[in-house]
Design an enzyme around this catalytic site. Structure first.
Site, PDB file in Angstrom:
ATOM      1  N   TYR A  89       0.818  -1.216   0.000  1.00  0.00           N
ATOM      2  CA  TYR A  89       0.000   0.000   0.000  1.00  0.00           C
ATOM      3  C   TYR A  89       0.850   1.264   0.000  1.00  0.00           C
ATOM      4  O   TYR A  89       0.382   2.330  -0.428  1.00  0.00           O
ATOM      5  CB  TYR A  89      -0.900   0.037   1.250  1.00  0.00           C
ATOM      6  CG  TYR A  89      -2.178  -0.736   1.145  1.00  0.00           C
ATOM      7  CD1 TYR A  89      -2.173  -2.118   0.995  1.00  0.00           C
ATOM      8  CD2 TYR A  89      -3.402  -0.086   1.205  1.00  0.00           C
ATOM      9  CE1 TYR A  89      -3.358  -2.832   0.921  1.00  0.00           C
ATOM     10  CE2 TYR A  89      -4.588  -0.785   1.129  1.00  0.00           C
ATOM     11  CZ  TYR A  89      -4.562  -2.156   0.987  1.00  0.00           C
ATOM     12  OH  TYR A  89      -5.734  -2.848   0.911  1.00  0.00           O
ATOM     13  N   LYS A 113       3.369 -15.561   2.173  1.00  0.00           N
ATOM     14  CA  LYS A 113       3.546 -16.224   0.877  1.00  0.00           C
ATOM     15  C   LYS A 113       5.051 -16.449   0.733  1.00  0.00           C
ATOM     16  O   LYS A 113       5.688 -15.960  -0.205  1.00  0.00           O
ATOM     17  CB  LYS A 113       2.962 -15.311  -0.229  1.00  0.00           C
ATOM     18  CG  LYS A 113       2.961 -15.905  -1.625  1.00  0.00           C
ATOM     19  CD  LYS A 113       1.888 -16.940  -1.848  1.00  0.00           C
ATOM     20  CE  LYS A 113       2.064 -17.604  -3.204  1.00  0.00           C
ATOM     21  NZ  LYS A 113       1.181 -18.765  -3.420  1.00  0.00           N
ATOM     22  N   ASP A 168      -2.711 -18.475   0.241  1.00  0.00           N
ATOM     23  CA  ASP A 168      -3.708 -19.076  -0.664  1.00  0.00           C
ATOM     24  C   ASP A 168      -4.475 -20.203   0.022  1.00  0.00           C
ATOM     25  O   ASP A 168      -5.707 -20.257  -0.022  1.00  0.00           O
ATOM     26  CB  ASP A 168      -3.074 -19.517  -2.003  1.00  0.00           C
ATOM     27  CG  ASP A 168      -1.765 -20.285  -1.848  1.00  0.00           C
ATOM     28  OD1 ASP A 168      -1.302 -20.470  -0.708  1.00  0.00           O
ATOM     29  OD2 ASP A 168      -1.204 -20.713  -2.885  1.00  0.00           O
ATOM     30  N   ASP A 223      -6.400  -7.316   4.200  1.00  0.00           N
ATOM     31  CA  ASP A 223      -7.559  -6.659   3.590  1.00  0.00           C
ATOM     32  C   ASP A 223      -8.458  -7.712   2.942  1.00  0.00           C
ATOM     33  O   ASP A 223      -9.670  -7.761   3.178  1.00  0.00           O
ATOM     34  CB  ASP A 223      -7.067  -5.657   2.532  1.00  0.00           C
ATOM     35  CG  ASP A 223      -8.207  -4.943   1.835  1.00  0.00           C
ATOM     36  OD1 ASP A 223      -9.147  -4.525   2.531  1.00  0.00           O
ATOM     37  OD2 ASP A 223      -8.164  -4.809   0.588  1.00  0.00           O
ATOM     38  N   ASP A 246     -12.302  -9.444   4.432  1.00  0.00           N
ATOM     39  CA  ASP A 246     -13.574  -9.398   3.682  1.00  0.00           C
ATOM     40  C   ASP A 246     -14.082 -10.818   3.441  1.00  0.00           C
ATOM     41  O   ASP A 246     -15.287 -11.094   3.524  1.00  0.00           O
ATOM     42  CB  ASP A 246     -13.400  -8.692   2.323  1.00  0.00           C
ATOM     43  CG  ASP A 246     -13.758  -7.202   2.382  1.00  0.00           C
ATOM     44  OD1 ASP A 246     -13.456  -6.567   3.418  1.00  0.00           O
ATOM     45  OD2 ASP A 246     -14.326  -6.672   1.405  1.00  0.00           O
TER      46      ASP A 246
END
Ligand code: NAD
Ligand code: IPM
Ligand code: MN
Length: 351
Positions: free
Chosen positions: A139, A185, A217, A241, A245
């Site tokens: 970000y 990851k 994942d 993020d 959700d």
């Protein structure tokens, strides 16, 4: 002394759910003698409309001088081409206040387990926290570039940034079921290799807490198949993020998900994890629970008002168990109906 709360209603459903949150705050504050004052400031698209910038100077100053900040939601298609988008205002606010630790609790109350799109037995009793790093990673990394032929985003993490968020996750786990799942990851990314190494180092400071690692994942998959196995998930900005959700599917709606963001010092910020929901804005049908529960988190985490926080949370549970639900959870109640019902429950509680 009166606590100073800065309210940023923002855009879309923001003003509707902020009204609900502030109404509930007013009623519960009377119950427990909590003394506060609220100041409203323009932010996001509303900031662009007012002064041409999503984070007006006086808004930032007021936020910095406050004891806590309540934010509803920002953004909307009308600002897609703005020179500085509402979202950039939000990122600038988080960065300016040093809000590196975003806490997103996810629980499925037995009364609403049957409302989940997943099987009831999969989601019943789900209770975990996503600890999302909020001021670093892709970000904010430089360089960033966008040309018609090439675009660059940069993912950067220092060991110090990783250490402080992992520590925060362990501290939270110590007060819960004592398990941290660090999500990365590391089979591909250098930042994730460092992340995993620092997580291992920090875990030595907390011998009573178990650390496990999970690739992002497969974590996305386990969150849907075995969400009960999580206690505290800690992860970088972008993964947090997306995973949070995704986690909203467990209780059945983004509209029930609050969050708290903390700095090393200074005021904390409380906001729903969802956005401005332009598709339902202005219709009085948004679920206000995400905002109401953010108010509860503020009372508990910034002001130590545990009783007030519990009163709000229990009132929301009771209202939902009675089948008073907004449209996102299959009900027919409006934003204001739901809020009124929560207020009635709060008023029943002995002061
Ligand atoms: P969104 O979270 O606004 O909406 C996604 C879906 O969830 C929509 O169908 C919406 O109606 C529903 N929803 C969200 N909150 C709800 C609630 N309280 N009650 C009932 N339904 C609810 O995501 P989006 O549509 O991808 O983004 C819209 C705008 O919001 C974009 O500009 C985005 O950048 C912004 N955004 C802001 C924040 C924030 O303010 N913190 C967070 C996420 C997205
Ligand atoms: C959130 C939002 C923000 C984010 C956007 C609006 C910048 O999606 O708070 O989750 O990506 O952090
Ligand atoms: Mn998001």
């Amino acid at each position: 002394m009166k606590k100073k709360i800065v309210a940023l209603a923002g855009d879309g459903i923001g003003p509707e759910i902020m009204n609900a949150g502030l109404h509930v705050l007013k009623i519960v504050a009377k119950k427990v003698d909590f003394s506060y004052e609220v100041e409203n400031y323009a932010f996001g698209g509303a900031g662009i409309d007012a002064v041409g910038h999503p984070l007006p100077e006086n808004t930032l100053k007021a936020a910095q001088a406050s004891n806590a900040i309540l934010l509803a939601a920002i953004g909307g298609p009308q600002y897609d081409k703005a020179e500085v988008r509402p979202e950039q205002g939000l990122l600038a606010l988080r960065k300016s206040l040093g809000l590196f630790a975003n806490i997103r609790p996810i629980s499925v109350h037995p009364a609403i387990a049957h409302l989940s799109p997943l099987k009831e037995e999969v989601v019943a009793g789900v209770d975990f926290v996503v600890v999302r790093e909020l001021t670093g990673g892709i970000y904010f990394g430089e360089p960033r570039e966008l040309t018609p032929e090439k675009a660059i985003d940069t993912n950067v993490y220092t060991a110090q940034e990783i250490r402080r968020i992992i520590r925060k996750a362990f501290e939270i786990a110590q007060t819960r079921k004592k398990k941290v799942t660090s999500v990365d990851k590391q089979n591909v990314l250098a930042t994730s290799k460092l992340w995993r190494q620092v997580a291992e180092e920090v875990s030595l400071e907390f011998p009573e807490v178990t650390l496990e690692h999970q690739l992002v994942d497969s974590c996305a998959m386990v969150m849907i198949t075995h969400p009960q196995k999580f206690d505290v998930i800690v992860t970088e900005n972008l993964f947090g993020d997306i995973l949070s959700d995704e986690a909203s599917v467990l209780p059945g709606s983004l509209g029930v998900m609050p969050s708290a963001s903390h700095a090393e010092s200074g005021p904390s910020l409380y906001e729903p994890i969802h956005g401005s929901a332009p598709d339902i804005a202005g219709k009085n049908i948004a679920n206000p629970m995400s905002m109401i529960l953010s108010v509860a988190l503020m009372l508990r985490q910034s002001f130590g008002e545990e009783k007030a926080a519990a009163i709000i949370e229990q009132a929301c549970d009771k209202v939902m168990s009675r089948g008073i639900l907004t449209k996102d959870l299959g009900g027919t109640s409006s934003t204001t109906d739901f809020t009124e019902a929560v207020i009635k429950e709060i008023e029943k509680v002995e002061g």
